[in-house]
Design an enzyme around this catalytic site. Structure first.
Site, PDB file in Angstrom:
ATOM      1  N   THR A  94      -0.965 -26.638  -4.325  1.00 39.77           N
ATOM      2  CA  THR A  94      -0.833 -26.671  -2.596  1.00 39.77           C
ATOM      3  C   THR A  94       0.803 -26.795  -2.563  1.00 39.77           C
ATOM      4  OG1 THR A  94      -2.587 -28.387  -3.104  1.00 39.77           O
ATOM      5  CG2 THR A  94      -0.930 -28.492  -1.115  1.00 39.77           C
ATOM      6  N   LYS A 170      -5.461 -25.597   3.080  1.00 42.42           N
ATOM      7  CA  LYS A 170      -5.452 -26.439   2.211  1.00 42.42           C
ATOM      8  C   LYS A 170      -4.612 -27.770   2.858  1.00 42.42           C
ATOM      9  CE  LYS A 170      -4.944 -29.011  -1.663  1.00 42.42           C
ATOM     10  NZ  LYS A 170      -5.790 -30.136  -1.974  1.00 42.42           N
ATOM     11  N   LYS A 239       4.776 -35.245   0.103  1.00 42.27           N
ATOM     12  CA  LYS A 239       5.264 -33.573   0.082  1.00 42.27           C
ATOM     13  C   LYS A 239       4.194 -32.911   0.878  1.00 42.27           C
ATOM     14  CE  LYS A 239       2.976 -31.132  -2.648  1.00 42.27           C
ATOM     15  NZ  LYS A 239       2.163 -30.173  -3.716  1.00 42.27           N
TER      16      LYS A 239
END
Lengths: 292, 292
Positions: A94, A170, A239
Site C-alpha cells: 500500500t 486501495k 500512513k
C-alpha cells in the site's frame, strides 16, 4: 510459475505460503534473513540478495511503506538495476499514488514492466489465500499475473491500465475502513456514556443496516477494547490516511473526514499506542468522553 | 388491539397500513385531514381531533421533529390533556434525548405511560412492515406494545427501561448512516477525479468488506447522483445530526465526525437541496472537488 517475493512481514509471509500452496515456485528475500529461512520448510528458495531474487522475471514486493519500497527499487543493486529487460515488478504494498506513477515511469525507461496490485485483508487472510486483489497496469502484464492473483484470493478487481489507479482504490478502501472505525468509536462512546449497552447495540446494528464484515470485526474490537495483537498497526493506518490526503490534495479533492481521521490517528500515536491495532482509535473517542 | 396513530406523513401512512394489515383497529389523526381520509379504504377510523384520537388507551405518534411533537403533546386539548390515566403514549418519531426524558416525566405526572420506539427504515419499509424498531420503557408497557411492534417489522431491539435510551440508539444509527454517506462521497469524489470508474469501484467494495445494505443503497444513489424522490429529506438529516450533537454535548462526548457532518448538511442546504434526499451530501463532495 517462477516468481520472487521480496518483503516478508506478516502479510508477505502469508502471501508466500499461499503462492507455494498454489504450486508456484517461489524465491523469497528479506532484509533480515531469518524470515526468509522460515519459509524453506514450505518449499521456498531463499535468495541471498535483491539481485539474486531478480533472476526471476516476475518480482513481487510487499513492503511496509513508500520509503522501504523506494530503497529496494532504486537503491544500489536494487530491483531497477537487477531485473532483466522484459521483467516485471508487481507491487503489492500500500503505497502512494505519486510513487506508483514514478515506478511506472522508471521501470518503463529500462524496458521493465510494472503492475500495482495492492491487497485487502489482514495477515490471516493472506495466509489462507483469501485476500482481495486490486490490480492495475497494461493488460498483457495483468493477464500474465492472473495465476498469481488467483493464488492470493478469489476476489480480483481490475482498476484500469494506469497502475496507480489500483493505489487510488486501495487508499479509498482503507479510508472507508478508517471512517468506520472512527464513526463506530464516536457512536459507541455516545451510547455507552448515555447508558446503552454497547455490545447489544452493536449486535442490533450489525444484524441489519450494517450487516458487513467490517462493522462486525472492528465493532467487536472497539466494544471489547481489544487492540492487541495488531492485525494492522496504528502507524500504518496513519500512513495510509497521510497518503490519501497527499493524493487528494494533488488531485484538488478536499476530504474533511480524512482530515479528522488524521488528527485522531496522531492523537492515538501521542498516547503511546504505536504497537496497537489501528482500531485503537476507538479508545480515543472513549477517553475523550471521560470513559475509563 | 385498539390503537390511534397521530401524524400521517409518508412514514406514518405506511405504518398505519402495516398495523391495519396485521388486524389492529386503527384510528388515525392528521392536522391536514385529507391524509387521514386517504386511509379509510384500508379500514382506518378517522378522528376529527387529537382529543378524539386519545379515546384509545394506546396512542402512537409519528411526527417530523421535536417541535411538532411538543405541540401535539403539550398544546391545548393535546395528548397530555386528553389521554386517560393509565393510557400510553408511544413515540415513534426521531426526537431528541432531552425531549424524550421530558415526555417520560410529564406523562408520569398525570398517570400516563410513555414508551419511545423510534424506527429504522425508509417509507417503503414502513408500508411493507419491514421496519426495525428500537424500543425502551418500563417492561410492562413494552410487553403491551409487542403486538404493535411485530406489525411494524421483524427486528425489535429493546434498549432498556429508560425511554430515551431508544432515542440514543436511533440517533447513533442515523449518525452512522450519515457517516457512511459522507465517507462514501469523499472516497467516490477522490476516485472519480483520479480516473477510477465509480460504479465498478462501488461494486467491488460492496462485494466484500462493505457488503451491507446501507453501502449498496446509498452508494448507488451517490454514484448515480440520484437524490429525488427523497426517501429521507435533507433537512431531517440535518435535524438528526443536530439532535445527536446536542445530546452528546449534554453527555460531554465530543464527536468530531458528527461536527463535520453538520457543516456538510448545512452546505447542502445553502446550495438549495431542501427537497432532496439526504444522500445529496454526496454531491457536495463532488462539487467541492470541482467535478460536474
Amino acid at each position: 510459475m517462477d516468481v520472487s517475493l521480496l518483503g516478508l512481514g506478516r502479510m508477505g509471509t502469508g502471501i508466500a505460503r499461499s503462492l507455494l500452496r498454489a504450486g508456484h515456485r517461489v524465491t523469497v528475500y528479506n532484509r533480515t534473513r531469518e524470515r526468509a529461512e522460515a519459509l524453506r520448510p514450505d518449499g521456498a528458495v531463499v535468495a541471498p540478495s535483491v539481485a539474486d531474487a531478480c533472476r526471476n522475471d516476475v518480482v513481487l514486493t510487499m513492503l511496509a511503506d513508500d520509503s522501504a519500497l523506494e530503497g529496494l527499487v532504486f537503491g544500489g543493486r536494487g530491483i531497477l538495476a537487477s531485473l532483466p529487460r522484459g521483467g516485471m515488478h508487481v507491487s503489492l504494498s500500500t503505497i502512494g499514488v505519486a510513487l506508483s506513477d514514478k515506478l511506472a515511469v522508471e521501470h518503463a525507461k529500462v524496458g521493465q514492466g510494472y503492475v500495482a496490485a495492492p491487497v485487502f485483508g489482514r495477515p490471516e487472510a493472506a495466509e489462507a489465500g483469501r485476500l482481495a486483489v486490486v490490480a492495475a497496469g497494461p493488460d498483457p502484464l495483468i493477464q500474465k499475473c492472473k495465476p498469481l492473483f488467483e493464488a492470493l484470493g478469489p476476489n480480483l478487481y481490475l482498476a484500469g491500465s494506469r497502475p496507480s489507479l489500483a493505489n487510488v482504490v486501495k487508499l479509498s478502501g482503507n479510508f472507508l475502513i478508517a471512517s468506520v472505525l472512527e464513526s463506530l468509536a464516536e457512536a459507541i462512546a455516545f451510547a455507552r456514556k448515555s447508558g446503552v449497552d454497547a455490545s447489544s447495540l452493536l449486535n442490533f446494528l450489525t444484524a441489519g443496516l450494517f450487516n458487513a464484515p467490517v462493522y462486525k470485526t472492528y465493532g467487536n474490537l472497539i466494544v471489547q477494547g481489544q487492540h492487541e495483537p495488531a492485525g494492522f498497526l496504528l502507524p500504518l493506518g496513519l500512513k495510509d490516511i497521510r497518503l490519501i490526503l497527499q493524493a487528494a490534495e494533488a488531485a484538488s479533492v478536499p476530504m474533511p473526514v480524512a482530515s479528522v481521521l488524521r488528527d485522531r490517528f496522531i492523537t492515538a500515536m501521542a498516547r503511546g499506542n504505536q504497537e496497537k491495532d489501528w482500531s485503537v482509535i476507538g479508545r480515543i473517542a472513549a477517553e475523550d468522553a471521560g470513559l475509563a
